[in-house]
Design an enzyme around this catalytic site. Sequence first.
Site, mmCIF file in Angstrom:
data_model
loop_
_atom_site.group_PDB
_atom_site.id
_atom_site.type_symbol
_atom_site.label_atom_id
_atom_site.label_comp_id
_atom_site.label_asym_id
_atom_site.label_seq_id
_atom_site.Cartn_x
_atom_site.Cartn_y
_atom_site.Cartn_z
ATOM 1 N N CYS A 40 32.513 -50.883 44.033
ATOM 2 C CA CYS A 40 31.565 -50.913 43.013
ATOM 3 C C CYS A 40 30.262 -51.567 43.620
ATOM 4 O O CYS A 40 30.086 -52.521 44.323
ATOM 5 C CB CYS A 40 31.635 -51.514 41.698
ATOM 6 N N LEU B 254 26.112 -52.708 42.271
ATOM 7 C CA LEU B 254 25.000 -52.617 41.031
ATOM 8 C C LEU B 254 24.053 -53.539 41.373
ATOM 9 O O LEU B 254 24.326 -54.766 41.782
ATOM 10 C CB LEU B 254 25.862 -52.927 39.891
ATOM 11 N N GLN C 100 15.859 -53.943 40.131
ATOM 12 C CA GLN C 100 15.625 -52.502 40.756
ATOM 13 C C GLN C 100 14.557 -52.341 41.421
ATOM 14 O O GLN C 100 13.573 -52.829 41.148
ATOM 15 C CB GLN C 100 16.606 -51.464 39.960
ATOM 16 N N ARG C 101 14.668 -51.289 42.433
ATOM 17 C CA ARG C 101 13.352 -50.974 43.207
ATOM 18 C C ARG C 101 12.565 -52.004 43.763
ATOM 19 O O ARG C 101 11.291 -52.004 44.109
ATOM 20 C CB ARG C 101 12.528 -50.233 42.106
ATOM 21 N N LYS C 102 13.344 -52.924 44.304
ATOM 22 C CA LYS C 102 12.884 -54.122 45.121
ATOM 23 C C LYS C 102 13.559 -54.132 46.637
ATOM 24 O O LYS C 102 13.509 -55.060 47.247
ATOM 25 C CB LYS C 102 13.256 -55.402 44.364
ATOM 26 N N TYR D 252 16.881 -54.419 46.756
ATOM 27 C CA TYR D 252 18.315 -55.225 46.772
ATOM 28 C C TYR D 252 19.530 -54.322 47.043
ATOM 29 O O TYR D 252 20.517 -54.653 47.542
ATOM 30 C CB TYR D 252 18.177 -55.903 45.630
ATOM 31 N N LYS E 58 19.672 -51.491 48.793
ATOM 32 C CA LYS E 58 19.914 -51.231 50.193
ATOM 33 C C LYS E 58 20.356 -52.606 50.959
ATOM 34 O O LYS E 58 21.147 -52.347 52.002
ATOM 35 C CB LYS E 58 18.447 -50.838 50.908
ATOM 36 N N GLU F 291 33.612 -46.208 48.208
ATOM 37 C CA GLU F 291 34.706 -45.529 47.317
ATOM 38 C C GLU F 291 33.860 -44.248 46.637
ATOM 39 O O GLU F 291 32.673 -44.602 46.147
ATOM 40 C CB GLU F 291 35.326 -46.254 46.384
ATOM 41 N N SER G 13 27.593 -43.321 42.056
ATOM 42 C CA SER G 13 26.639 -43.074 40.954
ATOM 43 C C SER G 13 25.722 -42.392 41.347
ATOM 44 O O SER G 13 25.333 -42.364 42.779
ATOM 45 C CB SER G 13 26.315 -44.312 40.411
#
Length: 443
Positions: free
Chosen positions: A309, A311, A317-319, A321, A323, A343, A347
Amino acid sequence: MGSMKASTAPENGAAAAAAAAGSTACNGASAASNGGGVERRLRSSSASASWAHLPLEVGTRVMCRWRDQKLHPVKVIERRKSSTSSSPADYEYYVHYTEFNRRLDEWVKLEQLDLETVETDVDEKVEDKATSLKMTRHQKRKIDETHVEQGHEELDAASLREHEEFTKVKNIAKIELGRYEIDTWYFSPFPPEYNDSPKLFFCEFCLNFMKRKEQLQRHMKKCDLKHPPGDEIYRSATLSMFEVDGKKNKVYGQNLCYLAKLFLDHKTLYYDVDLFLFYVLCECDDRGCHMVGYFSKEKHSEESYNLACILTLPPYQRKGYGKFLIAFSYELSKKEGKVGTPERPLSDLGLLSYRGYWTRVLLEILKKHKSNISIKELSDMTAIKADDILSTLQSLDLIQYRKGQHVICADPKVLDRHLKAAGRGGLEVDVSKLIWTPYKEQG
């Protein structure tokens, strides 16, 4: 319409006799009066027809006013009484916006629904047309980036129906984590006693959760953690990565799964966290290490999965992290001397992040590598599984099948064009700051 004619008749009829003009004005006023009565009766009839649908049945389709103040098509997923009144109008409705991902499903009040658009029996083809609204290119791009419905490709029809039925209504609307209040996206199977809580309060360090703010405040006075439990295996400037063993920190692992499921639609929640390692990324300051995201991996994967997983929490997000987490998982694979792959199913946002990571890594190598290079060599250099390399290069039209084998076609101008389209990479992993021993070698 009659009143408009009445008011313009004297102006346009200046040459007419006064008596005739008076007669026209009188008749116009009468028409206006009758027109208004007809209009009121029509409105009353329309309202009665709309209210006849109440309470709306589950499955009803209707237009709903969203946060952008525009009407969007929705499907009623569930309903509940909003008061003890017996009025059919006293219901709230849990709706799915058919244009968007399920993460935007929410409870709405009756006044947000346009009852004149109610459709109780919609043909699937008509529904498809209804969701294909005309948008500007900019609107379409914004919706595609954040609301694409994917991630269930590997579920069969029966499993998908069962999944959607079980998780159709979000049980927790908001959480508080550290200094952020976050709207949740999906259902998470918290213990039943928490299902009547519209908001949960998480300790950002141990991830224990409570129903009330006062409980959290009391807990924070006693909690002595200032970072995730486990070993700090990476520190670069203000970024830290902690490895948490699910067997040694079972409650933390389970709480992390509960939290993550609020933002992941497709993953199964594992109660048996003993088999997993959790890699928790934190921003650090003088108050402690604050979780921004994580990935998990099985301690022993027969399928070569290097990530189960992943997250990044919505406020972060969009910073870059996401990647960074992906790149980190591959650096661990390199340390293990293995190739890895995430796996499935991924998403929607996970797939976008992985495809972007694979694209940039492979293009940069191909650009620097002047001579021919094979897919196996690329795999050995990057720890990316050969199948993922092949699918990525095929999506970029950089590979051809000649004489029984795949040949990479790496024209420099084409590579530059693809690199430009791929955009910037995420935060770099400084491998020199990674201090880690693979699990199998730990005592």
